[in-house]
Scaffold this motif. Structure first.
Motif, PDB file in Angstrom:
ATOM      1  N   GLN A 110       0.840  -1.199   0.000  1.00  0.00           N
ATOM      2  CA  GLN A 110       0.000   0.000   0.000  1.00  0.00           C
ATOM      3  C   GLN A 110       0.881   1.258   0.000  1.00  0.00           C
ATOM      4  OE1 GLN A 110      -3.030  -0.274   2.988  1.00  0.00           O
ATOM      5  NE2 GLN A 110      -3.820   1.765   2.622  1.00  0.00           N
ATOM      6  N   LEU A 142      -8.930   0.387   2.102  1.00  0.00           N
ATOM      7  CA  LEU A 142      -8.100   0.302   0.905  1.00  0.00           C
ATOM      8  C   LEU A 142      -8.955   0.423  -0.359  1.00  0.00           C
ATOM      9  CD1 LEU A 142      -5.246  -0.010  -0.162  1.00  0.00           C
ATOM     10  CD2 LEU A 142      -5.432  -2.466   0.071  1.00  0.00           C
ATOM     11  N   SER A 144     -11.673   2.121  -0.627  1.00  0.00           N
ATOM     12  CA  SER A 144     -12.014   3.544  -0.722  1.00  0.00           C
ATOM     13  C   SER A 144     -10.833   4.337  -1.299  1.00  0.00           C
ATOM     14  CB  SER A 144     -12.375   4.046   0.676  1.00  0.00           C
ATOM     15  OG  SER A 144     -12.373   5.422   0.733  1.00  0.00           O
ATOM     16  N   SER A 145      -9.624   3.982  -0.843  1.00  0.00           N
ATOM     17  CA  SER A 145      -8.400   4.645  -1.307  1.00  0.00           C
ATOM     18  C   SER A 145      -8.201   4.431  -2.804  1.00  0.00           C
ATOM     19  CB  SER A 145      -7.201   4.101  -0.522  1.00  0.00           C
ATOM     20  OG  SER A 145      -6.005   4.597  -1.013  1.00  0.00           O
ATOM     21  N   GLU A 148     -10.537   6.632  -4.795  1.00  0.00           N
ATOM     22  CA  GLU A 148     -10.038   8.023  -4.850  1.00  0.00           C
ATOM     23  C   GLU A 148      -8.918   8.149  -5.886  1.00  0.00           C
ATOM     24  OE1 GLU A 148     -10.940  10.884  -3.300  1.00  0.00           O
ATOM     25  OE2 GLU A 148     -12.685   9.746  -2.603  1.00  0.00           O
ATOM     26  N   LYS A 149      -8.071   7.143  -5.925  1.00  0.00           N
ATOM     27  CA  LYS A 149      -6.937   7.183  -6.856  1.00  0.00           C
ATOM     28  C   LYS A 149      -7.431   7.153  -8.300  1.00  0.00           C
ATOM     29  CE  LYS A 149      -2.421   5.268  -7.855  1.00  0.00           C
ATOM     30  NZ  LYS A 149      -1.447   4.198  -7.678  1.00  0.00           N
TER      31      LYS A 149
END
Length: 926
Positions: A110, A142, A144-145, A148-149
């Motif tokens: 990550q 993760l 959700s991350s 966003e990316k």
């Protein structure tokens, strides 16, 4: 705890060695248990060391897997995510169901930005332990991350497209909008993700369109963006080179616009580095499957650079940039590299093209456009290529090619051809002088030089006189020219009506007149002649009506005449001449750098001079051998006065400006001369603040990291002197202070002198007392083993400086752990030094003990185990007449009392309580 003060500067002696300690036997199980305890205590660096040592002792696969998993946890805490991933992978290879290892690898992945792989590991964790809420929460976060990316990536896509639209829109009149779009594109290309996005979005084709607009601002934006795309990425560089084409890049390098040419030069340099070194950044998996052969692309680029040198349509500064690039990328960086095939290829394919630039006679019909720096750059390139040759056969080939080229011009081309041949000889004499001397010996060359010196045409006479001057530099030719050329040079100097010719003839006379160097008893000319020549040089130097290219020759003359101390004294009295020279040093004509640096080395007496052995002197007198004599005005008091006058005249800002130069004229030997001058300027402590204020500290850092070994050492020693007596945070503000560490550590190497070792230790002591980040930098440069080595030094001042340095380094957790390492005598040495007779050494050692016992309590338990004399040493500290030693002793005892009951019992069972009771009542020592 007070840190001991710095020692007083003084003479130093030989170097020392660290005796190796014997290691006790411990098991892998014990080491793992110790690692677990250290990890729980938050000491992750020490825990890592324990697990690593346990791995070296363990053979069982299951036990090794656990250790790798534990090391992964340590690396995560230490933020070394690449190693954390590697260790977790090893644990997973042993047991694919190890959820702890899988979770730790997902955390590392990550942080490395490889979110898809991190998700895969977390999903495996959840499938193995479906009720584990920590795994479920991590997977949700993760996911959700990643969302966003993806959103940011799509946003970046539209931004890239928008920036190119603004830049390529011919109807867009808003200059600020275009400038902002260009700047955003350049910034985006500096980040790997942004560079990849531009590359994937058909960016290279769009950047090519920007280059084809022929508008300087758009071309600059395109070139600077391409630098970001190519930096450290070989496959992208190869693809960009294939799309743009080497001819297009070479054409951009040769444009008239100076900034565009320089930006193209920078891009080509980055491309060369990427093709030579391959992918430097750790983007795992991107290029592993691609095998790229860069040598073909490298040769293609170099071929076009060589062709640019002789292209009539190329600009003069474009030609200079091509020469500079060839200097940087063709020769080997180090003799340790065995492959010099690129240099051999360039010599075979392009030596004659390089010589075309070197043989250009300015102003003659059909000559190539060149600058005042072109010939110097050509000489440097020829010199670098010649130095890169490894055997006589390779050198012989170089000589034959040079001789063939000179003959081709000298024979059958009438006067213009002879001038080109003589100009080539000058260029070779300034570069690979062996090749120059060989060519000079060809039939008819020297006779032509002497006859053209008497020519009525100024341009012809200039070429011939310069060749004569360069030939006079070489000892092989000097005696021949003394016999044949001195009278000729005198005639030209006395009777020529042209200052440009007279000044060159004067330099020739200066060179021949200074053959005795600094030897006062070896005078070439009649009494007073040297002074007259120097006076004329200074007069021309100050005459602004004469062009800078001609005035440079006056500095050349002074570089030779200032071997004479009378000339030095007169020169430093002439403030106008000094400032005129400094002004030239800052000018565009960089070929003056070496002459300025040589003059300053002579004025400051910063060349190497050994004191002759008295017995050898007597033998020489007896054998009627020549004995060199020192000029009375070269004594230290005269040198000190000259240094002061140079400082007042502004020598530091001139030197700083010289160092900034990216020109090939700033050779390694030129850097060494500048370093020598700087060292002389900071000799007196009271001058150091002024040197720093005028930019001396900043200039010394690059000098200490690049150039000859002697030059780097002199610059490092100058940095050490500044760091010892100035506040380092003010002398080297911001990030610059961290750049000083490596040069200072280099002074600790065993081949350095005792004084250099001592000053390096003193300077590092000051830095180590400032911040943990600086201590970490010193540790990273592997200085601690060397510092320890000097703690065993026989010379008391070096031993003291090393102990003081270790005292400040002991504020670091890693260093504290070293004192507890199995089989180490570090702690024992500190305890014993606390009982030495030398009060300064006792102060430093007991200060270190006070620091260690306060910051790392386990050391308190170890002290009674290292020596049977520990109690009497502590008692002697408390009973010392020195309040500082008493204070340090009291702190150590207080820390030991608080650390462990068994240690406290030993202290109270001795006379310690009685001593402490007496000290507690002493009102004079609060």
């Amino acid at each position: 705890v007070p840190v001991p003060g710095l020692a007083v500067l003084g003479p130093c002696g030989a170097q020392g060695r660290v005796p190796a300690g014997a290691h006790r036997q411990v098991t892998a199980e014990q080491l793992r248990a110790r690692g677990n305890a250290l990890f729980q205590a938050g000491d992750h660096g020490a825990a890592l060391a324990a697990y690593t040592e346990a791995l070296s002792l363990s053979d069982a696969a299951s036990e090794r897997a656990v250790l790798h998993r534990n090391r992964a946890a340590c690396y995560l805490k230490l933020e070394d995510y690449t190693k954390a991933e590697a260790d977790a992978t090893k644990a997973i290879e042993a047991d694919g169901r190890d959820v702890k290892a899988l979770f730790r690898r997902s955390q590392a992945l990550q942080q490395l930005g490889r979110l898809d792989q991190a998700v895969s590991d977390l999903q495996r964790c959840v499938s193995l332990e479906p009720r584990n809420k920590a795994f479920q929460e991590a997977l949700r976060a993760l996911g959700s991350s990643m969302h966003e990316k993806m959103k940011a990536m799509s946003c970046t896509d539209s931004k890239v497209e928008q920036m190119f639209q603004i830049l390529l829109d011919l109807d867009e009149k808003d200059a600020d909008k275009k400038q902002k779009a260009a700047q955003n594109l350049i910034v985006l290309a500096r980040e790997e993700a942004g560079a990849e996005k531009i590359f994937q979005s058909d960016g290279v084709r769009l950047l090519m369109q920007l280059l084809d607009t022929a508008k300087a601002d758009l071309m600059l934006a395109a070139l600077r963006t391409l630098v970001g795309l190519c930096s450290g990425h070989r496959s992208r560089t190869t693809a960009i080179l294939a799309e743009l084409g080497a001819p297009r890049l070479a054409a951009v390098l040769g444009v008239e616009h100076e900034q565009v040419s320089l930006a193209a030069c920078n891009l080509l340099h980055v491309m060369f580095d990427s093709l030579k070194e391959g992918l430097q950044k750790d983007f795992r998996g991107k290029e592993d499957a691609v095998v790229l052969d860069s040598s073909r692309d490298l040769k293609l680029l170099i071929k076009h650079l060589l062709e640019l040198l002789v292209l009539e349509g190329a600009s003069a500064h474009g030609r200079d940039n091509a020469l500079n690039l060839l200097i940087k990328v063709v020769p080997r960086k180090s003799p340790k590299e065995t492959n010099n095939s690129l240099s051999l290829w360039v010599i075979d394919q392009g030596l004659k093209k390089i010589l075309e630039v070197g043989s250009t006679v300015c102003g003659s019909f059909g000559s190539l456009p060149v600058t005042e720096n072109s010939r110097m750059s050509t000489s440097v390139l020829l010199s670098k290529l010649y130095e890169d040759l490894k055997c006589d056969a390779e050198r012989e080939n170089f000589h034959h090619l040079c001789e063939d080229y000179v003959r081709s011009w000298f024979e059958g081309h009438e006067l213009p051809g002879k001038l080109r041949a003589i100009q080539t000889v000058s260029c070779l004499l300034q570069g690979p002088s062996d090749a120059g001397n060989r060519v000079l010996e060809l039939e008819g060359i020297m006779d032509s030089v002497l006859s053209l010196c008497a020519s009525v045409c100024e341009a012809h006479q200039l070429v011939a006189v310069e060749a004569l001057i360069h030939a006079a530099d070489k000892a092989k030719r000097a005696s021949f020219i003394t016999a044949n050329g001195v009278n000729l040079l005198k005639e030209i100097y006395k009777h020529s009506e042209r200052d440009s010719i007279r000044i060159r003839a004067l330099v020739g006379l200066c060179k021949l007149g200074s053959a005795g160097g600094t030897d006062f008893s070896m005078k070439q000319f009649a009494e007073g002649s040297t002074m007259k020549l120097a006076k004329q040089c200074r007069k021309w130097l100050c005459n602004e009506a004469i062009d800078a290219g001609t005035r440079r020759w006056a500095v050349e003359g002074l570089a030779y005449l200032t071997f004479d101390a009378d000339v030095k004294e007169e020169f430093v009295e002439d403030k106008a001449a000094m400032q005129a020279m400094f002004h030239l040093a800052k000018s565009e004509d960089r070929s003056v750098l070496y002459a300025v640096a040589s003059t300053l080395v002579n004025c400051t007496n910063s060349y190497d001079h050994e004191e002759p052995d008295p017995q050898m002197l007597e033998l020489a007198k007896y054998a009627k051998q020549h004995i060199p004599e020192q000029h009375p005005k070269d004594k230290p008091e005269f040198v000190k006065r000259r240094v002061r006058k140079l400082l007042v005249a502004g020598v530091v800002s001139a030197l700083a400006c010289m160092v900034k130069s990216e020109n090939p004229a700033l050779t390694s030997s030129c850097r060494e001369l500048i370093s020598r001058v700087f060292l002389a300027l900071v000799e007196e402590a009271e001058d150091r603040g002024g040197v720093v204020a005028q930019g001396g500290g900043k200039a010394l850092i690059p000098l200490s990291l690049e150039g000859t070994e002697v030059g780097q050492t002199k610059a490092a020693q100058a940095l050490a002197k500044i760091t010892i007596t100035s506040n380092p945070e003010m002398a080297f503000p911001g990030e610059r202070i961290y750049e000083v560490v490596r040069p200072l550590v280099s002074l600790l190497h065993l081949q350095r002198t005792g004084l250099e070792n001592f000053e390096g230790l003193m300077a590092l002591t000051n830095l180590a007392g400032i911040s943990e980040r600086l201590r970490q930098k010193i540790l990273k440069e592997r200085a601690v083993p060397m510092i320890e080595g000097y703690m065993f030094e026989e010379h008391e001042l070096i031993r003291l400086a090393a102990t003081e340095c270790m005292c400040n380094m002991a504020m670091s957790k890693e260093v504290q752990e070293m004192f507890l390492a199995e089989g180490s005598d570090r702690l024992k040495l500190m305890v014993l030094y606390s009982g030495e007779e030398d009060e300064k050494l006792r102060r430093a050692a007991s200060g270190t003990l006070a620091m260690l016992t306060a910051l790392h309590p386990p050391i308190c338990k170890r002290i009674p185990q290292v020596t049977v004399h520990w109690l009497e040493i502590l008692q002697a500290l408390l009973l010392s007449p020195s309040a500082e030693l008493q204070h340090r002793g009291a702190v150590v005892v207080m820390n030991m009392m608080a650390a462990a009951r068994e240690v406290a019992e030993q202290l109270i069972a001795s006379e310690m309580l009685e001593i402490l009771s007496v000290l507690a009542k002493d009102k004079d020592k609060p």
